[in-house]
Design a protein around this motif. Structure first.
Motif, PDB file in Angstrom:
ATOM      1  N   THR A 184      14.155   1.132  -5.819  1.00 16.28           N
ATOM      2  CA  THR A 184      14.511   0.408  -5.861  1.00 16.28           C
ATOM      3  C   THR A 184      14.190  -1.389  -5.482  1.00 16.28           C
ATOM      4  O   THR A 184      14.219  -2.558  -5.179  1.00 16.28           O
ATOM      5  N   ALA A 185      13.161  -0.965  -4.511  1.00 14.69           N
ATOM      6  CA  ALA A 185      12.440  -2.447  -4.269  1.00 14.69           C
ATOM      7  C   ALA A 185      12.097  -3.327  -5.339  1.00 14.69           C
ATOM      8  O   ALA A 185      11.893  -3.915  -5.246  1.00 14.69           O
ATOM      9  N   ARG A 221       0.698  -1.387  -0.041  1.00 11.30           N
ATOM     10  CA  ARG A 221       0.327  -0.156   0.213  1.00 11.30           C
ATOM     11  C   ARG A 221       0.761   0.986  -0.161  1.00 11.30           C
ATOM     12  O   ARG A 221       0.477   2.270  -1.089  1.00 11.30           O
ATOM     13  N   THR A 222       2.229   1.110   0.189  1.00  6.29           N
ATOM     14  CA  THR A 222       2.863   3.010   0.702  1.00  6.29           C
ATOM     15  C   THR A 222       3.934   2.102  -0.217  1.00  6.29           C
ATOM     16  O   THR A 222       4.844   1.204   0.743  1.00  6.29           O
ATOM     17  N   PRO A 223       4.832   3.403  -1.245  1.00  5.18           N
ATOM     18  CA  PRO A 223       5.669   3.388  -1.461  1.00  5.18           C
ATOM     19  C   PRO A 223       6.849   3.228  -0.357  1.00  5.18           C
ATOM     20  O   PRO A 223       6.571   3.942   0.242  1.00  5.18           O
ATOM     21  N   GLU A 224       7.798   2.866  -0.922  1.00  6.95           N
ATOM     22  CA  GLU A 224       9.001   3.020  -0.785  1.00  6.95           C
ATOM     23  C   GLU A 224      10.114   4.653  -0.650  1.00  6.95           C
ATOM     24  O   GLU A 224       9.448   4.766  -1.734  1.00  6.95           O
ATOM     25  N   ALA A 225      10.825   4.987   0.075  1.00  4.90           N
ATOM     26  CA  ALA A 225      11.744   6.576  -0.177  1.00  4.90           C
ATOM     27  C   ALA A 225      13.102   5.982  -1.011  1.00  4.90           C
ATOM     28  O   ALA A 225      13.134   4.406  -1.649  1.00  4.90           O
ATOM     29  N   CYS A 271       9.231   2.171  -6.604  1.00  7.59           N
ATOM     30  CA  CYS A 271       9.011   2.457  -5.988  1.00  7.59           C
ATOM     31  C   CYS A 271       7.940   0.987  -4.504  1.00  7.59           C
ATOM     32  O   CYS A 271       8.083   0.681  -3.172  1.00  7.59           O
ATOM     33  N   TYR A 272       7.319   0.027  -4.705  1.00  7.81           N
ATOM     34  CA  TYR A 272       6.163  -0.378  -4.033  1.00  7.81           C
ATOM     35  C   TYR A 272       7.418  -2.130  -4.658  1.00  7.81           C
ATOM     36  O   TYR A 272       8.055  -2.701  -5.583  1.00  7.81           O
TER      37      TYR A 272
END
Length: 402
Positions: A347-348, A335-339, A383-384
C-alpha cells in the motif's frame, strides 16, 4: 523457621523464573519492533533520497538538452523537414507519422509515443514512457548562406552559387528545398572548401564517403533544384547534438551523436526512473494574431503533434515553427520496496500517478496518467514510493529564427 528462610535465600522459585523470562521476552519483542521500525524509517528515508537524487539528475540532464534544442535548425526551410539521414555509427532520427506516412523531421523536440499495452490499446494503468529527442547544431553560420547553382540529381558534389566561406571540412550540412513539404538531406563536407575555392571552375561542396565522414552514404538520396535549394551549416560533426532519451527496465537511457559508443545502443544515465513524459507547448494563434517576432506564447499543451498553423496538415513543417516550449516530467521510485501488509498487498502507492496536472497562463492543463509498473520486475509496483519532477523549458533557440 530458620531453615525455611535459608531455603528461600538459595535461589528463585520456578514461578519467579517464568515471570522473569516473560518480561525479558516482552522487552525483546518491543526492542525488535523499535529497531525494525527505525530501520524501516531509515530505509524509506534513504529510498526517498535516492528517488530525489535520480529524479533531479534525470530532469536536469533532459532540461539542459531542451535549453539548447533547435540551435541551427530554426530556419523555416529546415524546421520540420522530412530528412534523409545516414550514420555509420548507428544513430537514427525519430520517426513520426504525418498523413499516414512515416517521416523523420528535424526540429527542436520530437516526442514519440509508445503503445500503452501489448495490443496498442490504452490501459487503466496509464501511459508508457515517451521517447524524447532534442536536436541542435553548433554553427553560428547556421543560416542558408549557399544556394545550389546547378540541379543535383545524384553523386557526391553539390554546385553552389559562391565561395563557401564559413564552411569547413567535416562540418555537417543540411540541403533543403525552398518549398516546404519536400525532403531535406543531411551530409558531411568531405573536402576543404577553401582549397576548392581556389579553383577557377565553379564552387562546390563535396560529400564523399570516408572513415572521417560518418554521415555520408555516397549521395544525398534525393534531388534538389537549381536556384530553389539551399545549404545550411550545422557545425562540426563532433558537436552535432542529436539526443534521444528513453526509459527501459527502470533506467533512463540516452542515445547520442556526440557521445562515443552511445549512437546505436543507449547508455544508462540514471537508475530507478520508471517514466519520462513530454508535451509540446504550441502557439496556435491564428492569422495576424500570430506575432512570433514580438514573442511566442504557449496557448495549448499537447502530448502529440497538432495542426497548430491551421493549414489542415497535422505535423507539417509549419507546426514545428509554432512550438514555443516543451514540458517535461520525470517519475522516479525508491530503490527498496516496502514490505507487504498483513493481507499480502502493498500500500506504499495505491494508484497510478498523474503528471502535468496544472495549467499555465493562457493554456489549460492536459493531465497524463503514468504507468508505474516496470516490465520484468517481479515486485508489485505498489510496493514502491514515487516522486514526480516537472519543468517547462522555453525553446529560445527555436524562437530566435531568421
Amino acid at each position: 523457621m530458620t531453615g525455611r528462610l535459608r531455603s528461600r535465600e538459595q535461589g528463585f522459585s520456578l514461578v519467579e523464573l517464568m515471570i522473569s523470562i516473560v518480561i525479558g521476552m516482552l522487552a525483546l519483542v518491543f526492542a525488535l519492533r523499535l529497531m525494525s521500525g527505525a530501520e524501516r524509517t531509515q530505509r524509506n528515508g534513504m529510498g526517498s533520497s535516492d528517488a530525489m537524487q535520480n529524479g533531479m539528475l534525470a530532469l536536469f540532464s533532459m532540461s539542459g538538452d531542451a535549453a539548447q534544442a533547435g540551435y541551427g535548425l530554426n530556419d523555416p526551410l529546415v524546421a520540420g523537414c522530412d530528412t534523409i539521414f545516414s550514420d555509420v555509427s548507428g544513430y537514427t532520427l525519430a520517426s513520426v507519422t504525418v498523413g499516414g506516412i512515416a517521416v523523420k523531421p528535424l526540429g527542436p523536440v520530437i516526442i514519440e509515443k509508445e503503445a500503452a499495452g501489448a495490443s496498442g490499446a490504452p490501459t487503466t494503468e496509464g501511459e508508457n514512457p515517451d521517447r524524447i529527442s532534442f536536436y541542435a547544431g553548433s554553427s553560428i553560420t547556421g543560416t542558408g548562406t549557399l544556394r545550389l547553382l546547378s540541379s543535383y540529381t545524384s553523386g557526391t558534389r553539390i554546385v553552389v552559387d559562391r565561395v563557401p566561406y564559413g564552411f569547413r571540412q567535416g562540418d555537417v550540412v543540411v540541403v533543403a528545398p525552398e518549398r516546404l513539404g519536400t525532403k531535406c538531406a543531411l551530409a558531411q563536407i568531405s573536402s576543404d572548401p577553401d582549397a576548392l575555392a581556389a579553383l577557377p571552375a565553379q564552387q562546390t561542396v563535396d560529400v564523399n564517403q570516408g572513415d572521417d565522414f560518418r554521415y555520408n552514404s555516397g549521395g544525398l538520396g534525393t534531388g534538389f533544384g537549381a536556384g530553389i535549394s539551399r545549404v545550411f551549416n550545422l557545425g562540426p560533426a563532433a558537436s552535432l547534438s542529436f539526443h534521444t532519451w528513453s526509459v527501459a527496465n527502470g533506467f533512463l537511457q540516452l542515445r547520442s551523436t556526440d557521445m562515443k559508443g552511445a549512437a546505436a545502443s543507449p547508455a544508462a544515465v540514471a537508475g530507478d526512473i520508471v517514466s519520462i513524459k513530454a508535451q509540446y507547448g504550441f502557439d496556435d494563434r491564428a492569422g495576424g494574431n500570430f506575432t512570433p517576432d514580438a514573442g511566442m506564447q504557449v496557448k495549448q499543451w499537447s502530448s502529440t503533434m497538432i495542426n497548430a498553423d491551421g493549414d489542415g496538415v497535422t505535423g507539417g513543417a509549419g507546426d514545428y515553427l509554432r512550438i514555443a516550449a516543451v514540458r517535461l516530467a520525470v517519475v522516479a521510485r525508491s530503490r527498496t520496496p516496502e514490505a507487504a501488509g498483513a493481507g499480502g498487498t502493498c500500500t506504499a502507492t495505491t494508484a497510478p500517478l498523474q503528471v502535468f496536472a496544472s495549467g499555465t497562463a493562457g493554456a489549460a492543463a492536459v493531465p497524463v496518467k503514468v504507468k508505474l509498473a516496470v516490465p520484468g520486475d517481479s515486485v508489485d509496483w505498489r510496493c514502491y514510493r514515487y516522486r514526480v519532477f516537472e519543468t517547462i523549458v522555453p525553446l529560445r533557440n527555436f524562437v530566435w529564427r531568421p
